[in-house]
Each structure stands twice: as structure tokens, then as C-alpha cells.
Design a protein around this motif. Structure first.
Motif, PDB file in Angstrom:
ATOM      1  N   THR A   9     -51.402  76.038  46.090  1.00 12.30           N
ATOM      2  CA  THR A   9     -50.983  74.647  45.879  1.00 12.30           C
ATOM      3  C   THR A   9     -51.275  74.197  44.457  1.00 12.30           C
ATOM      4  OG1 THR A   9     -51.391  74.116  48.203  1.00 12.30           O
ATOM      5  CG2 THR A   9     -51.268  72.267  46.664  1.00 12.30           C
ATOM      6  N   GLU A  10     -52.455  74.517  43.960  1.00 12.50           N
ATOM      7  CA  GLU A  10     -52.813  74.160  42.588  1.00 12.50           C
ATOM      8  C   GLU A  10     -51.914  74.891  41.585  1.00 12.50           C
ATOM      9  OE1 GLU A  10     -57.595  73.257  42.977  1.00 12.50           O
ATOM     10  OE2 GLU A  10     -56.870  75.342  42.879  1.00 12.50           O
ATOM     11  N   GLY A  11     -51.666  76.172  41.844  1.00 16.12           N
ATOM     12  CA  GLY A  11     -50.771  76.920  40.971  1.00 16.12           C
ATOM     13  C   GLY A  11     -49.373  76.330  40.962  1.00 16.12           C
ATOM     14  N   GLY A  12     -48.901  75.946  42.148  1.00 20.39           N
ATOM     15  CA  GLY A  12     -47.574  75.328  42.242  1.00 20.39           C
ATOM     16  C   GLY A  12     -47.511  74.007  41.510  1.00 20.39           C
ATOM     17  N   LEU A  13     -48.632  73.245  41.539  1.00 21.94           N
ATOM     18  CA  LEU A  13     -48.681  71.959  40.840  1.00 21.94           C
ATOM     19  C   LEU A  13     -48.589  72.157  39.330  1.00 21.94           C
ATOM     20  CD1 LEU A  13     -49.090  68.893  41.006  1.00 21.94           C
ATOM     21  CD2 LEU A  13     -51.563  69.301  40.932  1.00 21.94           C
ATOM     22  N   VAL A  14     -49.272  73.175  38.833  1.00 17.43           N
ATOM     23  CA  VAL A  14     -49.211  73.468  37.396  1.00 17.43           C
ATOM     24  C   VAL A  14     -47.780  73.824  36.979  1.00 17.43           C
ATOM     25  CG1 VAL A  14     -50.006  75.008  35.574  1.00 17.43           C
ATOM     26  CG2 VAL A  14     -51.622  74.216  37.307  1.00 17.43           C
ATOM     27  N   ILE A  15     -47.129  74.668  37.780  1.00 19.61           N
ATOM     28  CA  ILE A  15     -45.742  75.060  37.471  1.00 19.61           C
ATOM     29  C   ILE A  15     -44.802  73.854  37.561  1.00 19.61           C
ATOM     30  CG2 ILE A  15     -43.807  76.513  38.181  1.00 19.61           C
ATOM     31  CD1 ILE A  15     -46.127  78.038  36.913  1.00 19.61           C
ATOM     32  N   ALA A  16     -44.998  73.025  38.598  1.00 25.31           N
ATOM     33  CA  ALA A  16     -44.117  71.869  38.809  1.00 25.31           C
ATOM     34  C   ALA A  16     -44.225  70.858  37.680  1.00 25.31           C
ATOM     35  CB  ALA A  16     -44.441  71.199  40.141  1.00 25.31           C
ATOM     36  N   ALA A  17     -45.387  70.794  37.022  1.00 27.99           N
ATOM     37  CA  ALA A  17     -45.567  69.841  35.930  1.00 27.99           C
ATOM     38  C   ALA A  17     -44.540  70.060  34.825  1.00 27.99           C
ATOM     39  CB  ALA A  17     -46.987  69.961  35.376  1.00 27.99           C
ATOM     40  N   PHE A  18     -44.194  71.323  34.578  1.00 24.54           N
ATOM     41  CA  PHE A  18     -43.184  71.641  33.558  1.00 24.54           C
ATOM     42  C   PHE A  18     -41.855  70.968  33.880  1.00 24.54           C
ATOM     43  CE2 PHE A  18     -39.516  74.186  32.423  1.00 24.54           C
ATOM     44  CZ  PHE A  18     -39.691  74.409  31.070  1.00 24.54           C
ATOM     45  N   PHE A  19     -41.384  71.146  35.108  1.00 22.50           N
ATOM     46  CA  PHE A  19     -40.074  70.631  35.488  1.00 22.50           C
ATOM     47  C   PHE A  19     -40.072  69.116  35.596  1.00 22.50           C
ATOM     48  CE2 PHE A  19     -40.266  75.005  37.057  1.00 22.50           C
ATOM     49  CZ  PHE A  19     -39.132  75.528  36.471  1.00 22.50           C
ATOM     50  N   ALA A  20     -41.196  68.535  36.001  1.00 26.58           N
ATOM     51  CA  ALA A  20     -41.289  67.076  36.075  1.00 26.58           C
ATOM     52  C   ALA A  20     -41.159  66.466  34.685  1.00 26.58           C
ATOM     53  CB  ALA A  20     -42.614  66.666  36.721  1.00 26.58           C
ATOM     54  N   ALA A  21     -41.859  67.057  33.713  1.00 20.54           N
ATOM     55  CA  ALA A  21     -41.782  66.545  32.342  1.00 20.54           C
ATOM     56  C   ALA A  21     -40.383  66.710  31.762  1.00 20.54           C
ATOM     57  CB  ALA A  21     -42.805  67.276  31.466  1.00 20.54           C
ATOM     58  N   GLU A  22     -39.743  67.851  32.043  1.00 18.76           N
ATOM     59  CA  GLU A  22     -38.389  68.070  31.543  1.00 18.76           C
ATOM     60  C   GLU A  22     -37.401  67.094  32.184  1.00 18.76           C
ATOM     61  OE1 GLU A  22     -35.030  71.604  31.105  1.00 18.76           O
ATOM     62  OE2 GLU A  22     -36.921  72.006  32.158  1.00 18.76           O
ATOM     63  N   LEU A  23     -37.533  66.885  33.493  1.00 17.28           N
ATOM     64  CA  LEU A  23     -36.628  66.000  34.217  1.00 17.28           C
ATOM     65  C   LEU A  23     -36.705  64.567  33.690  1.00 17.28           C
ATOM     66  CD1 LEU A  23     -34.703  65.594  36.675  1.00 17.28           C
ATOM     67  CD2 LEU A  23     -36.734  65.093  38.041  1.00 17.28           C
ATOM     68  N   ILE A  24     -37.916  64.091  33.463  1.00 12.99           N
ATOM     69  CA  ILE A  24     -38.098  62.714  33.008  1.00 12.99           C
ATOM     70  C   ILE A  24     -37.810  62.590  31.513  1.00 12.99           C
ATOM     71  CG2 ILE A  24     -39.795  60.862  32.713  1.00 12.99           C
ATOM     72  CD1 ILE A  24     -41.191  61.947  35.241  1.00 12.99           C
ATOM     73  N   GLY A  25     -38.229  63.594  30.745  1.00 18.15           N
ATOM     74  CA  GLY A  25     -38.139  63.484  29.295  1.00 18.15           C
ATOM     75  C   GLY A  25     -36.765  63.735  28.708  1.00 18.15           C
ATOM     76  N   ALA A  26     -35.952  64.579  29.347  1.00 18.08           N
ATOM     77  CA  ALA A  26     -34.670  64.971  28.760  1.00 18.08           C
ATOM     78  C   ALA A  26     -33.741  63.790  28.457  1.00 18.08           C
ATOM     79  CB  ALA A  26     -33.974  66.000  29.655  1.00 18.08           C
ATOM     80  N   PRO A  27     -33.496  62.888  29.414  1.00 17.49           N
ATOM     81  CA  PRO A  27     -32.597  61.773  29.074  1.00 17.49           C
ATOM     82  C   PRO A  27     -33.165  60.840  28.018  1.00 17.49           C
ATOM     83  CG  PRO A  27     -33.556  61.471  31.270  1.00 17.49           C
ATOM     84  CD  PRO A  27     -33.899  62.858  30.833  1.00 17.49           C
ATOM     85  N   ILE A  28     -34.489  60.698  27.996  1.00 20.96           N
ATOM     86  CA  ILE A  28     -35.113  59.821  27.004  1.00 20.96           C
ATOM     87  C   ILE A  28     -35.001  60.429  25.610  1.00 20.96           C
ATOM     88  CG2 ILE A  28     -37.284  58.764  26.271  1.00 20.96           C
ATOM     89  CD1 ILE A  28     -38.116  58.725  29.228  1.00 20.96           C
ATOM     90  N   PHE A  29     -35.403  61.688  25.479  1.00 19.87           N
ATOM     91  CA  PHE A  29     -35.321  62.349  24.173  1.00 19.87           C
ATOM     92  C   PHE A  29     -33.873  62.495  23.722  1.00 19.87           C
ATOM     93  CE2 PHE A  29     -39.638  64.215  25.146  1.00 19.87           C
ATOM     94  CZ  PHE A  29     -40.277  63.611  24.073  1.00 19.87           C
ATOM     95  N   GLY A  30     -32.972  62.735  24.677  1.00 21.87           N
ATOM     96  CA  GLY A  30     -31.561  62.854  24.322  1.00 21.87           C
ATOM     97  C   GLY A  30     -31.025  61.584  23.696  1.00 21.87           C
ATOM     98  N   ALA A  31     -31.382  60.441  24.294  1.00 16.52           N
ATOM     99  CA  ALA A  31     -30.937  59.154  23.752  1.00 16.52           C
ATOM    100  C   ALA A  31     -31.572  58.892  22.386  1.00 16.52           C
ATOM    101  CB  ALA A  31     -31.294  58.037  24.727  1.00 16.52           C
TER     102      ALA A  31
END
Length: 215
Positions: free
Chosen positions: A58-80
Motif C-alpha cells: 500500500t505504501e509503495g503504491g502510494l509513492v507510485i500514485a503520487a507521480f500520476f496525481a501530480a501530473e494529472l493536476i499539474g499538466a493543465p495548469i503548467f500548459g496554460a
């Protein structure tokens, strides 16, 4: 004077073509570094679990998921922001964030810090990918056919870089996965620090090879 305008336009197009080559090459190297980091973090979990403390799936999965969460939220903001403030800046933020993330990872096994470094990795992709696509679109605005070819090469650079990076990550872990001390700096895994050099190579290519365009 009549020949001056076409000549100037041709020089501008040739200059942008060289920038596009740098953009594609920098993307390839960046994807190598990111994929190597992605595969090595899995090996890192195994090392931590066996030698330092128990790390759950579960902890390992949380570390991996953090990458995709940051990309999902950050991409439209940085793109704009890249459309508004210039794309080159956000393109080079990608390898810069990644280089910082792997250097921190090389020196720690603390789970919440590893989550933070994966968030930085996600922001690396979120900053670089939309800005790169916007850059390609603006730089090929004079030719729809060129745009199609460059986008195709961009996909090759992305997928090819990831494929090479997965192999490279395994190779680097075999060579530098064990803890080591350099001077007064102790690295739990020097392999991540070596990966930082690949990020810096991408930063160098993109920083020198691109010139700004607002389309």
C-alpha cells in the motif's frame, strides 16, 4: 530587397528546424531519465523492505500514485502558464524538477520524502509535456505536413526514450544500487544520483538548443 524577405523567412524556418531537433533529442533523453527513475524506485522498495524497514504494498503504491496525481493536476495548469509566459521555461522545468527529485531520492529512505520526490517527478512531466507539444505546434505553424512528421517523431522520442530508460535503470541499479559514501555525502543508492546526470544532459540540450517562440 525583394529577395530579402524570403531569405529571412527561410533562415527563420531553418533555425526553428534546428530547435525542433534539439526539442526531440532533449525529450528522448528526458524520457530515458524518467523511465530509469520509475523502474529503479521499484528496486528501491525491495532494498528498503529487506534492509531498513518493512514497506507495505500500500505504501509503495502510494509513492507510485503520487507521480500520476501530480501530473494529472499539474499538466493543465503548467500548459496554460506556458502559453502565457513562454514555453521554453516550462520545458526546461521538466529536467530540472527531475534532477532535484532523483538527488533527494538517492539520500533518503523516508517514505514521506519519497512521496515528495515522486510528486516532483510528476510535476516534471506535467511541466514539460504540454509545453513541448505547444512548442512543436508553434514552431511548425508554417507547415502542416512538417507538424505531422514532428509529432510522429515526438511520439517515437517519448516511447523510445522510455524503452531505453527501463533498460538503463536496471543497468544502473546493477552497477550503483548499493549504498556508498562520496566524501562526506552518504548515498543510499548512487544509481539515482547517476540518473540525475541524465536529467542534466536533457536540461543542457533543451536549454541551449531551444529558442523561445510564442507562435
Amino acid at each position: 530587397m525583394e529577395d530579402a524577405v524570403p531569405t529571412t523567412r527561410l533562415a527563420r524556418i531553418l533555425s526553428m528546424d534546428r530547435c525542433l531537433v534539439a526539442c526531440l533529442l532533449g525529450t528522448f533523453v528526458l524520457r530515458c531519465a524518467a523511465a530509469a527513475m520509475g523502474v529503479m524506485i521499484q528496486f528501491y522498495f525491495e532494498f528498503i523492505d529487506k534492509n531498513i524497514y518493512r514497506i507495505s504494498n500500500t505504501e509503495g503504491g502510494l509513492v507510485i500514485a503520487a507521480f500520476f496525481a501530480a501530473e494529472l493536476i499539474g499538466a493543465p495548469i503548467f500548459g496554460a502558464w506556458s502559453d502565457r509566459h513562454g514555453r521554453k521555461l516550462f520545458i526546461i522545468f521538466g529536467p530540472l524538477f527531475g534532477a532535484v527529485a532523483v538527488q533527494i531520492t538517492a539520500m533518503t529512505t523516508v517514505i514521506w520524502i519519497l512521496i515528495f520526490t515522486r510528486l516532483l517527478e510528476g510535476l516534471s512531466t506535467a511541466s514539460n509535456a504540454p509545453a513541448t507539444l505547444g512548442y512543436i505546434s508553434a514552431a511548425t505553424s508554417h507547415s502542416a505536413s512538417l507538424r505531422g512528421r514532428v509529432v510522429g517523431f515526438f511520439e517515437i522520442a517519448t516511447v523510445g526514450g522510455m524503452a531505453v530508460g527501463l533498460w538503463l535503470g536496471g543497468r544502473m541499479w546493477d552497477l550503483w544500487g548499493s549504498p556508498a559514501t562520496f566524501g562526506f555525502i552518504h548515498l543510499t543508492s548512487p544509481a539515482f544520483a547517476v540518473d540525475g546526470l541524465i536529467y542534466l544532459l536533457s536540461l543542457l540540450i533543451l536549454g541551449i538548443g531551444l529558442r523561445e517562440t510564442h507562435g
